[in-house]
Design a protein around this motif. Structure first.
Motif, PDB file in Angstrom:
ATOM      1  N   TYR A 200     -18.245  -6.132   3.473  1.00  0.00           N
ATOM      2  CA  TYR A 200     -17.338  -5.372   4.332  1.00  0.00           C
ATOM      3  C   TYR A 200     -16.057  -5.001   3.586  1.00  0.00           C
ATOM      4  N   GLY A 201     -15.481  -5.979   2.873  1.00  0.00           N
ATOM      5  CA  GLY A 201     -14.209  -5.759   2.193  1.00  0.00           C
ATOM      6  C   GLY A 201     -14.290  -4.874   0.967  1.00  0.00           C
ATOM      7  N   LYS A 202     -15.508  -4.608   0.468  1.00  0.00           N
ATOM      8  CA  LYS A 202     -15.638  -3.714  -0.683  1.00  0.00           C
ATOM      9  C   LYS A 202     -15.078  -2.328  -0.378  1.00  0.00           C
ATOM     10  N   GLY A 203     -15.010  -1.990   0.911  1.00  0.00           N
ATOM     11  CA  GLY A 203     -14.440  -0.697   1.289  1.00  0.00           C
ATOM     12  C   GLY A 203     -12.988  -0.557   0.887  1.00  0.00           C
ATOM     13  N   VAL A 204     -12.257  -1.682   0.827  1.00  0.00           N
ATOM     14  CA  VAL A 204     -10.860  -1.652   0.406  1.00  0.00           C
ATOM     15  C   VAL A 204     -10.748  -1.163  -1.030  1.00  0.00           C
ATOM     16  N   MET A 205     -11.593  -1.705  -1.919  1.00  0.00           N
ATOM     17  CA  MET A 205     -11.567  -1.288  -3.322  1.00  0.00           C
ATOM     18  C   MET A 205     -12.141   0.120  -3.493  1.00  0.00           C
ATOM     19  N   ALA A 206     -13.031   0.522  -2.593  1.00  0.00           N
ATOM     20  CA  ALA A 206     -13.545   1.892  -2.629  1.00  0.00           C
ATOM     21  C   ALA A 206     -12.424   2.891  -2.342  1.00  0.00           C
ATOM     22  N   ILE A 207     -11.533   2.549  -1.406  1.00  0.00           N
ATOM     23  CA  ILE A 207     -10.372   3.400  -1.122  1.00  0.00           C
ATOM     24  C   ILE A 207      -9.486   3.521  -2.351  1.00  0.00           C
ATOM     25  N   HIS A 208      -9.335   2.409  -3.076  1.00  0.00           N
ATOM     26  CA  HIS A 208      -8.525   2.415  -4.294  1.00  0.00           C
ATOM     27  C   HIS A 208      -9.103   3.376  -5.333  1.00  0.00           C
ATOM     28  N   GLN A 209     -10.408   3.342  -5.493  1.00  0.00           N
ATOM     29  CA  GLN A 209     -11.037   4.191  -6.504  1.00  0.00           C
ATOM     30  C   GLN A 209     -10.939   5.671  -6.145  1.00  0.00           C
ATOM     31  N   ASP A 210     -11.343   6.013  -4.933  1.00  0.00           N
ATOM     32  CA  ASP A 210     -11.297   7.410  -4.492  1.00  0.00           C
ATOM     33  C   ASP A 210     -11.523   7.439  -2.981  1.00  0.00           C
TER      34      ASP A 210
END
Length: 338
Positions: A200-210
């Protein structure tokens, strides 16, 4: 012993060791206050790193969330166990304070998380400098509001929390605040680690990337921002509640832009997107503040200069986006950050 059990056992042994040292006099009151302050900074740095590091946003109003948690926890504790000329007599006997103390801290966490929700909603369509302006404004709004609410002391501040801590320590001859701040640090690291490295929290780092690419890949970016802001703000509120009961007094002057700057310095010193980096930087920063005390106000010239030098020669911070287990792979047997 199983690696899965080694870390909890080591943490319990460390806590028992600290308590034993306080009982034997090896850790005096000054050393206890120093360690408690370091623990509070660790919670603040790790919580801000969730937004500024892992999510790649730029929040600079963390002191406001800390203030909300500090005042909420203080008011709840005073209403329940101390009594006040504005709030009336105490609602509960002081003997129940040890059991209610976690709920007092939880109230500070919840109030700060709610304010984080109010800040997150207008930030959905903003990034970078615009988000910094919103969070900075939120911090000033909180501080100005507290200065003009007479029932909590206005600019003079609010007190009474120390009576709760002293009453508890008379019942339990342990360094109450040291124990709870230790638990707060462990809980913060565990929560953030479980959140960021979960599916679930991987979405946070996805926002960081793009952020746009994350939306295309079905990540609900608004929802992730909301959750991350609330968790980050709530943990800042937890740090605020612990700070209030450690000091025994809170006033708006304790939560200025200078406090937010301290949080930013620790995050960038440790490394963006590194949980262990935030913990390490908080420890270094607390020690640095202690050594620079003789400089008084000049320390706020020396510390920013150190940050400038760091940004010139190691802009990624001490740890970059790595964890301690990346540098020492054998540690992965005992805890996993990724």
């Amino acid at each position: 012993m199983s690696p899965r059990l080694t870390t909890p056992a080591a943490l319990c042994a460390l806590l028992l060791g600290l308590v034993a040292m306080t009982q034997t006099g090896l850790l005096g009151q000054y050393a206890q206050t120093f360690l408690c302050t370091m623990g509070i900074y660790m919670i603040l740095a790790a919580s801000l790193n969730l937004v500024n590091g892992y999510m790649g946003e730029f929040s600079c109003g963390h002191a406001g969330f800390m203030a909300v948690g500090a005042y909420t926890a203080s008011i709840v504790g005073v209403i329940l166990f101390v009594g006040d000329e504005h709030f009336g007599p105490a609602l509960l006997p002081m003997s129940l304070a040890p059991m209610a103390f976690p709920l007092i801290l939880a109230a500070g966490f919840a109030a700060a998380a709610l304010v984080g929700l109010l800040v997150a909603i207008p930030s959905f369509k903003t990034r970078g400098d615009y988000l910094a302006v919103i969070t900075l404004a939120a911090g000033y709004i909180v501080k100005s509001a507290l200065e003009n609410i007479e029932i909590v002391g206005g600019p003079r501040g609010f007190m009474g929390m120390k009576k709760v801590v002293l009453a508890i320590e008379e019942s339990f001859t342990v360094p109450w605040m040291l124990v709870w701040i230790f638990i707060g640090v462990v809980l913060t690291v565990w929560l953030l680690r479980r959140f960021v490295y979960s599916t679930y929290g991987k979405g946070v780092m996805a926002i960081h990337q793009d952020e746009v690419a994350a939306e295309i890949m079905s990540v609900n970016t608004n929802h992730m921002k909301l959750v991350a802001f609330m968790l980050s703000s709530g943990l800042a509120g937890l740090a605020g509640g612990l700070y209030a009961y450690l000091i025994g007094f809170v006033n708006p002057a304790s939560f200025t832009i200078l406090r937010s700057t301290e949080c930013l310095v620790m995050v960038y010193l440790g490394g963006m997107g590194s949980l262990t980096g935030s913990i390490l930087a908080a420890g270094i920063f607390t020690i640095l503040l202690e050594f620079l005390k003789p400089l008084e106000q000049l320390k706020w010239v020396a510390i920013p200069m150190l940050l400038i030098v760091l940004m010139q020669f190691r802009p990624e911070g001490l740890m970059g986006n790595r964890e301690l287990s990346d540098i020492f792979p054998k540690l992965k047997r005992f805890y996993r950050f990724k």
